[in-house]
Design a protein around this motif. Structure first.
Motif, PDB file in Angstrom:
ATOM      1  N   ARG A  56     -34.472 -81.964 -34.313  1.00 57.39           N
ATOM      2  CA  ARG A  56     -33.840 -82.988 -33.475  1.00 57.39           C
ATOM      3  C   ARG A  56     -33.853 -82.570 -32.010  1.00 57.39           C
ATOM      4  NH1 ARG A  56     -30.976 -86.704 -36.795  1.00 57.39           N
ATOM      5  NH2 ARG A  56     -32.468 -87.067 -38.461  1.00 57.39           N
ATOM      6  N   THR A  57     -33.731 -81.282 -31.745  1.00 56.27           N
ATOM      7  CA  THR A  57     -33.828 -80.800 -30.366  1.00 56.27           C
ATOM      8  C   THR A  57     -35.260 -80.963 -29.870  1.00 56.27           C
ATOM      9  OG1 THR A  57     -32.026 -79.244 -30.720  1.00 56.27           O
ATOM     10  CG2 THR A  57     -33.485 -78.812 -28.850  1.00 56.27           C
ATOM     11  N   LEU A  58     -36.223 -80.598 -30.710  1.00 58.03           N
ATOM     12  CA  LEU A  58     -37.640 -80.719 -30.356  1.00 58.03           C
ATOM     13  C   LEU A  58     -37.987 -82.156 -29.987  1.00 58.03           C
ATOM     14  CD1 LEU A  58     -40.449 -79.237 -30.305  1.00 58.03           C
ATOM     15  CD2 LEU A  58     -40.728 -80.072 -32.655  1.00 58.03           C
ATOM     16  N   CYS A  59     -37.471 -83.092 -30.749  1.00 61.49           N
ATOM     17  CA  CYS A  59     -37.789 -84.507 -30.538  1.00 61.49           C
ATOM     18  C   CYS A  59     -36.736 -85.234 -29.709  1.00 61.49           C
ATOM     19  CB  CYS A  59     -37.976 -85.198 -31.890  1.00 61.49           C
ATOM     20  SG  CYS A  59     -39.438 -84.609 -32.776  1.00 61.49           S
ATOM     21  N   ALA A  60     -35.864 -84.477 -29.050  1.00 57.55           N
ATOM     22  CA  ALA A  60     -34.841 -85.046 -28.159  1.00 57.55           C
ATOM     23  C   ALA A  60     -33.994 -86.092 -28.868  1.00 57.55           C
ATOM     24  CB  ALA A  60     -35.472 -85.597 -26.893  1.00 57.55           C
ATOM     25  N   GLY A  61     -33.596 -85.786 -30.091  1.00 51.08           N
ATOM     26  CA  GLY A  61     -32.723 -86.683 -30.849  1.00 51.08           C
ATOM     27  C   GLY A  61     -31.371 -86.808 -30.177  1.00 51.08           C
ATOM     28  N   LYS A  62     -30.772 -87.982 -30.308  1.00 49.89           N
ATOM     29  CA  LYS A  62     -29.520 -88.229 -29.606  1.00 49.89           C
ATOM     30  C   LYS A  62     -28.392 -87.320 -30.076  1.00 49.89           C
ATOM     31  CE  LYS A  62     -28.401 -92.053 -32.646  1.00 49.89           C
ATOM     32  NZ  LYS A  62     -28.234 -93.458 -32.785  1.00 49.89           N
ATOM     33  N   ASN A  93     -30.282 -70.218 -40.082  1.00 47.02           N
ATOM     34  CA  ASN A  93     -31.371 -69.627 -39.282  1.00 47.02           C
ATOM     35  C   ASN A  93     -32.716 -69.727 -39.990  1.00 47.02           C
ATOM     36  OD1 ASN A  93     -29.644 -68.994 -37.189  1.00 47.02           O
ATOM     37  ND2 ASN A  93     -29.234 -66.938 -37.945  1.00 47.02           N
ATOM     38  N   ARG A  94     -32.720 -69.578 -41.294  1.00 43.46           N
ATOM     39  CA  ARG A  94     -33.956 -69.702 -42.076  1.00 43.46           C
ATOM     40  C   ARG A  94     -34.531 -71.112 -41.913  1.00 43.46           C
ATOM     41  NH1 ARG A  94     -32.077 -67.353 -46.041  1.00 43.46           N
ATOM     42  NH2 ARG A  94     -31.127 -69.118 -47.122  1.00 43.46           N
ATOM     43  N   GLY A  95     -33.677 -72.128 -41.990  1.00 38.72           N
ATOM     44  CA  GLY A  95     -34.139 -73.501 -41.797  1.00 38.72           C
ATOM     45  C   GLY A  95     -34.664 -73.732 -40.389  1.00 38.72           C
ATOM     46  N   PHE A  96     -33.973 -73.194 -39.398  1.00 43.43           N
ATOM     47  CA  PHE A  96     -34.393 -73.327 -38.004  1.00 43.43           C
ATOM     48  C   PHE A  96     -35.764 -72.690 -37.809  1.00 43.43           C
ATOM     49  CE2 PHE A  96     -34.518 -72.487 -33.507  1.00 43.43           C
ATOM     50  CZ  PHE A  96     -33.781 -73.514 -32.917  1.00 43.43           C
ATOM     51  N   ARG A  97     -35.921 -71.460 -38.298  1.00 40.59           N
ATOM     52  CA  ARG A  97     -37.184 -70.736 -38.114  1.00 40.59           C
ATOM     53  C   ARG A  97     -38.339 -71.373 -38.880  1.00 40.59           C
ATOM     54  NH1 ARG A  97     -33.782 -66.298 -38.727  1.00 40.59           N
ATOM     55  NH2 ARG A  97     -34.472 -66.088 -40.876  1.00 40.59           N
ATOM     56  N   ALA A  98     -38.060 -71.944 -40.027  1.00 50.33           N
ATOM     57  CA  ALA A  98     -39.126 -72.534 -40.847  1.00 50.33           C
ATOM     58  C   ALA A  98     -39.882 -73.609 -40.081  1.00 50.33           C
ATOM     59  CB  ALA A  98     -38.545 -73.110 -42.135  1.00 50.33           C
ATOM     60  N   TYR A  99     -39.165 -74.414 -39.332  1.00 48.59           N
ATOM     61  CA  TYR A  99     -39.828 -75.478 -38.592  1.00 48.59           C
ATOM     62  C   TYR A  99     -40.283 -75.036 -37.214  1.00 48.59           C
ATOM     63  CZ  TYR A  99     -39.148 -78.661 -42.343  1.00 48.59           C
ATOM     64  OH  TYR A  99     -39.235 -79.263 -43.567  1.00 48.59           O
ATOM     65  N   SER A 100     -39.632 -74.056 -36.632  1.00 40.91           N
ATOM     66  CA  SER A 100     -40.075 -73.596 -35.313  1.00 40.91           C
ATOM     67  C   SER A 100     -41.419 -72.880 -35.404  1.00 40.91           C
ATOM     68  CB  SER A 100     -39.025 -72.689 -34.669  1.00 40.91           C
ATOM     69  OG  SER A 100     -38.902 -71.473 -35.373  1.00 40.91           O
ATOM     70  N   THR A 102     -43.966 -73.922 -37.179  1.00 46.08           N
ATOM     71  CA  THR A 102     -45.078 -74.856 -37.361  1.00 46.08           C
ATOM     72  C   THR A 102     -45.020 -76.087 -36.462  1.00 46.08           C
ATOM     73  OG1 THR A 102     -43.892 -75.919 -39.179  1.00 46.08           O
ATOM     74  CG2 THR A 102     -45.459 -74.186 -39.764  1.00 46.08           C
ATOM     75  N   HIS A 103     -43.879 -76.388 -35.900  1.00 48.92           N
ATOM     76  CA  HIS A 103     -43.742 -77.570 -35.045  1.00 48.92           C
ATOM     77  C   HIS A 103     -43.431 -77.117 -33.627  1.00 48.92           C
ATOM     78  CE1 HIS A 103     -43.570 -80.660 -38.282  1.00 48.92           C
ATOM     79  NE2 HIS A 103     -43.235 -79.596 -38.990  1.00 48.92           N
ATOM     80  N   ARG A 104     -44.427 -77.239 -32.755  1.00 51.35           N
ATOM     81  CA  ARG A 104     -44.259 -76.814 -31.356  1.00 51.35           C
ATOM     82  C   ARG A 104     -43.985 -77.984 -30.430  1.00 51.35           C
ATOM     83  NH1 ARG A 104     -43.793 -71.288 -31.627  1.00 51.35           N
ATOM     84  NH2 ARG A 104     -45.276 -70.561 -33.166  1.00 51.35           N
ATOM     85  N   THR A 105     -44.438 -79.168 -30.827  1.00 47.51           N
ATOM     86  CA  THR A 105     -44.181 -80.382 -30.061  1.00 47.51           C
ATOM     87  C   THR A 105     -43.727 -81.460 -31.035  1.00 47.51           C
ATOM     88  OG1 THR A 105     -46.465 -81.161 -30.274  1.00 47.51           O
ATOM     89  CG2 THR A 105     -45.949 -79.846 -28.313  1.00 47.51           C
ATOM     90  N   CYS A 106     -43.067 -82.457 -30.500  1.00 54.73           N
ATOM     91  CA  CYS A 106     -42.594 -83.558 -31.336  1.00 54.73           C
ATOM     92  C   CYS A 106     -43.774 -84.455 -31.687  1.00 54.73           C
ATOM     93  CB  CYS A 106     -41.514 -84.349 -30.608  1.00 54.73           C
ATOM     94  SG  CYS A 106     -40.802 -85.652 -31.629  1.00 54.73           S
TER      95      CYS A 106
END
Length: 134
Positions: A56-62, A93-100, A102-106
């Motif tokens: 949500r931070t990556l994609c600027a979610g409200k 933290n595991r969930g946060f790192r899992a997507y960080s 592989t997903h660098r941009t939204c």
């Protein structure tokens, strides 16, 4: 468990599926009270919340900034021992790192993952509140 209902992942509409079955089994240290029967689902929920915090931070979610506060509230409510707080924090933290990793941009894929995760988080929150109180 009343907190789980309050956390119900705010935005039920933002649905997603997370491989919660991959969550590690909770273990306790000698002298630590046994975990509650809902510990595996709670750890899965914490992992989903970490994933959503990143995506949500990556994609600027409200509500991007809300996820960390929600996790803090969950830890305050459920982290009765230092070991339990550590397990909850590690899952987040595991969930946060899992997507960080592989997903660098939204992208459309990031948004789809976010929607599936929110759906899985809502399912877990409802299961926990319905089965264990709330």
């Amino acid at each position: 468990m009343a907190l789980i209902v309050a956390l119900s992942l705010g935005e039920a509409a933002a649905q997603t599926q997370r491989p919660a079955a991959n969550a590690p089994k909770p273990t306790t240290e000698p002298g630590e009270p046994p975990p509650p029967p809902y510990e595996p689902q709670l750890l899965s929920l914490a992992e989903v919340m970490g994933s959503l915090a990143y995506l949500r931070t990556l994609c600027a979610g409200k509500e991007a900034e809300d996820w960390r506060a929600r996790m803090t509230a969950l830890i305050d409510a459920e982290g009765r021992t230092p070991q339990r707080r550590e397990r909850l924090t590690s899952a987040y933290n595991r969930g946060f790192r899992a997507y960080s990793a592989t997903h660098r941009t939204c992208t459309d894929g990031s948004q789809e993952a976010s929607a599936r995760l929110a759906s899985e988080g809502e399912r877990l929150a409802r299961l926990l509140a319905g089965r264990y109180g709330g």
